[in-house]
Design a protein around this motif. Structure first.
Motif, PDB file in Angstrom:
ATOM      1  N   VAL A 121      83.562 -37.887 117.256  1.00 50.16           N
ATOM      2  CA  VAL A 121      84.633 -38.794 116.843  1.00 50.16           C
ATOM      3  C   VAL A 121      85.467 -38.123 115.752  1.00 50.16           C
ATOM      4  O   VAL A 121      84.927 -37.459 114.863  1.00 50.16           O
ATOM      5  CB  VAL A 121      84.057 -40.119 116.302  1.00 50.16           C
ATOM      6  N   LEU A 167      86.412 -38.982 120.982  1.00 49.05           N
ATOM      7  CA  LEU A 167      87.157 -40.195 120.642  1.00 49.05           C
ATOM      8  C   LEU A 167      87.914 -39.966 119.343  1.00 49.05           C
ATOM      9  O   LEU A 167      87.375 -39.392 118.392  1.00 49.05           O
ATOM     10  CB  LEU A 167      86.203 -41.384 120.473  1.00 49.05           C
ATOM     11  N   LEU A 211      90.313 -42.164 116.419  1.00 46.86           N
ATOM     12  CA  LEU A 211      90.616 -43.537 116.007  1.00 46.86           C
ATOM     13  C   LEU A 211      91.344 -43.541 114.674  1.00 46.86           C
ATOM     14  O   LEU A 211      91.304 -42.568 113.919  1.00 46.86           O
ATOM     15  CB  LEU A 211      89.328 -44.367 115.923  1.00 46.86           C
ATOM     16  N   ILE A 213      80.905 -48.094 115.412  1.00 45.11           N
ATOM     17  CA  ILE A 213      81.422 -47.189 116.449  1.00 45.11           C
ATOM     18  C   ILE A 213      80.674 -45.855 116.405  1.00 45.11           C
ATOM     19  O   ILE A 213      80.269 -45.309 117.442  1.00 45.11           O
ATOM     20  CB  ILE A 213      82.933 -46.960 116.242  1.00 45.11           C
ATOM     21  N   GLU A 216      87.018 -51.986 121.747  1.00 49.42           N
ATOM     22  CA  GLU A 216      87.645 -51.091 122.726  1.00 49.42           C
ATOM     23  C   GLU A 216      87.200 -49.653 122.488  1.00 49.42           C
ATOM     24  O   GLU A 216      87.004 -48.888 123.441  1.00 49.42           O
ATOM     25  CB  GLU A 216      89.171 -51.196 122.638  1.00 49.42           C
ATOM     26  N   CYS A 217      87.036 -49.255 121.223  1.00 53.68           N
ATOM     27  CA  CYS A 217      86.545 -47.908 120.917  1.00 53.68           C
ATOM     28  C   CYS A 217      85.141 -47.713 121.482  1.00 53.68           C
ATOM     29  O   CYS A 217      84.819 -46.667 122.055  1.00 53.68           O
ATOM     30  CB  CYS A 217      86.548 -47.676 119.411  1.00 53.68           C
ATOM     31  N   LYS A 218      84.294 -48.715 121.328  1.00 56.91           N
ATOM     32  CA  LYS A 218      82.935 -48.628 121.868  1.00 56.91           C
ATOM     33  C   LYS A 218      82.960 -48.608 123.389  1.00 56.91           C
ATOM     34  O   LYS A 218      82.156 -47.912 124.031  1.00 56.91           O
ATOM     35  CB  LYS A 218      82.102 -49.789 121.349  1.00 56.91           C
ATOM     36  N   ASP A 241      92.281 -41.863 122.655  1.00 57.63           N
ATOM     37  CA  ASP A 241      92.678 -42.710 121.537  1.00 57.63           C
ATOM     38  C   ASP A 241      93.209 -44.036 122.058  1.00 57.63           C
ATOM     39  O   ASP A 241      94.171 -44.062 122.840  1.00 57.63           O
ATOM     40  CB  ASP A 241      93.753 -41.996 120.707  1.00 57.63           C
ATOM     41  N   TYR A 242      92.561 -45.133 121.641  1.00 57.56           N
ATOM     42  CA  TYR A 242      93.079 -46.464 121.981  1.00 57.56           C
ATOM     43  C   TYR A 242      94.177 -46.788 120.985  1.00 57.56           C
ATOM     44  O   TYR A 242      93.930 -46.938 119.794  1.00 57.56           O
ATOM     45  CB  TYR A 242      91.969 -47.506 121.928  1.00 57.56           C
TER      46      TYR A 242
END
Length: 302
Positions: free
Chosen positions: A126, A92, A94, A115, A75-77, A57-58
């Motif tokens: 995700v 991922l 988000l 994304i 940033e997720c990509k 997790d960003y």
């Protein structure tokens, strides 16, 4: 009282900005895998080597500008590409507010779909994290909208909300992959159980509801009673180990995480990274105020 204080601090935008500028020295390193995707990759590799899978997790919430939302989406990509490039056993996670949900739903969904397209191409699952109650209905609606095209998409249901069981039933037609959690925001007693006992009993009923539906279930908890309840439930109903997993946060009960792996259970660690760590960190302190000791150690450690 301490819990409410830390939850209040987690929503303070001024303190968030100051903490972001100051850095993560104030104990956050215990719960955050560094500032960059490179540091997160190093952490995940070590966890994978111990038999632990992860979700990355960003960190960031409540993007206030289009530029900020675009930066988080990029940033997720980047994280998805890193998972694929390094062949990490990771998913991922988000937050929609970090993609601009408070600016417009159209903006957040546009970023999310971009994304998800990258995630689908790279075979990365995700999960849309659940946030505070004002964003709850929107999050479920966006999940339903995107789930029909992106099957690897999951979301989160919070056990402290009275409506959680009904929401699981309403999602049943999507065969949802759900992460069940207690909930970590400060919510009104009008919508959420005000006490731990009520939340825990509701949590157990949600685990049973989701597992017996035949849908994949992530039981996100550090509570041994909830873990024991889940183990007994799957044993009593012959639920395969492939239908569920346990999840815990990075930096909390790492030895217990490894024990569950040794027992044959799938154990996923939620690994956050980035400089926007303050809100996340305050909620971790609120969940267990004893963690505040790590803040003091961080201040005085050379």
């Amino acid at each position: 009282m301490l819990r409410h204080m830390f939850l209040f601090l987690s929503q303070n935008k001024t303190l968030t900005k100051l903490a972001k500028a100051y850095g993560s020295r104030l104990g956050a390193r215990r719960f955050v895998a560094g500032d960059t995707i490179e540091s997160a990759v190093r952490t995940i590799k070590k966890l994978n080597q111990s038999g632990l899978c992860t979700t990355i997790d960003y960190l960031g919430e409540y993007a206030a500008t289009h530029k900020e939302a675009s930066r988080v989406a990029a940033e997720c990509k980047k994280a998805i590409q890193a998972i694929a490039e390094h062949r990490l056993d990771s998913e991922l996670s988000l937050k929609l507010t970090s993609l601009g949900l408070d600016i417009s739903e159209e903006l957040a969904v546009s970023h999310l779909r971009d994304i998800l397209s990258s995630a689908k191409e790279n075979g990365v699952a995700v999960t849309i994290d659940m946030e505070d109650y004002p964003h709850y209905e929107q999050t479920l609606a966006i999940y339903r909208q995107c789930k029909q095209e992106f099957d690897m998409l999951g979301t989160v249901i919070q056990a402290y909300l009275y409506r959680a069981a009904e929401d699981i039933r309403k999602l049943h037609d999507l065969k949802p992959n759900l992460r069940l959690v207690k909930g970590a925001y400060k919510e009104s007693a009008a919508v959420a159980f005000p006490d731990k006992k009520g939340t825990d009993l509701h949590f157990q009923s949600l685990i049973k509801l989701q597992l017996l539906s035949g849908n994949y279930t992530a039981v996100a908890t550090h509570d041994d009673d909830i873990i024991a309840f889940t183990k007994k439930l799957v044993a009593d109903h012959d639920i395969p180990l492939s239908q569920f997993e346990f999840q815990m946060l990075y930096g909390i009960r790492p030895e217990r995480q490894k024990e569950l792996v040794k027992e044959g259970y799938k154990m996923r660690v939620y690994v956050p990274y980035g400089t926007d760590w303050f809100s996340y960190f305050m909620r971790r302190i609120a969940e267990r105020p004893a963690n505040a000791a790590f803040v003091l150690k961080g201040i005085f450690k050379k």
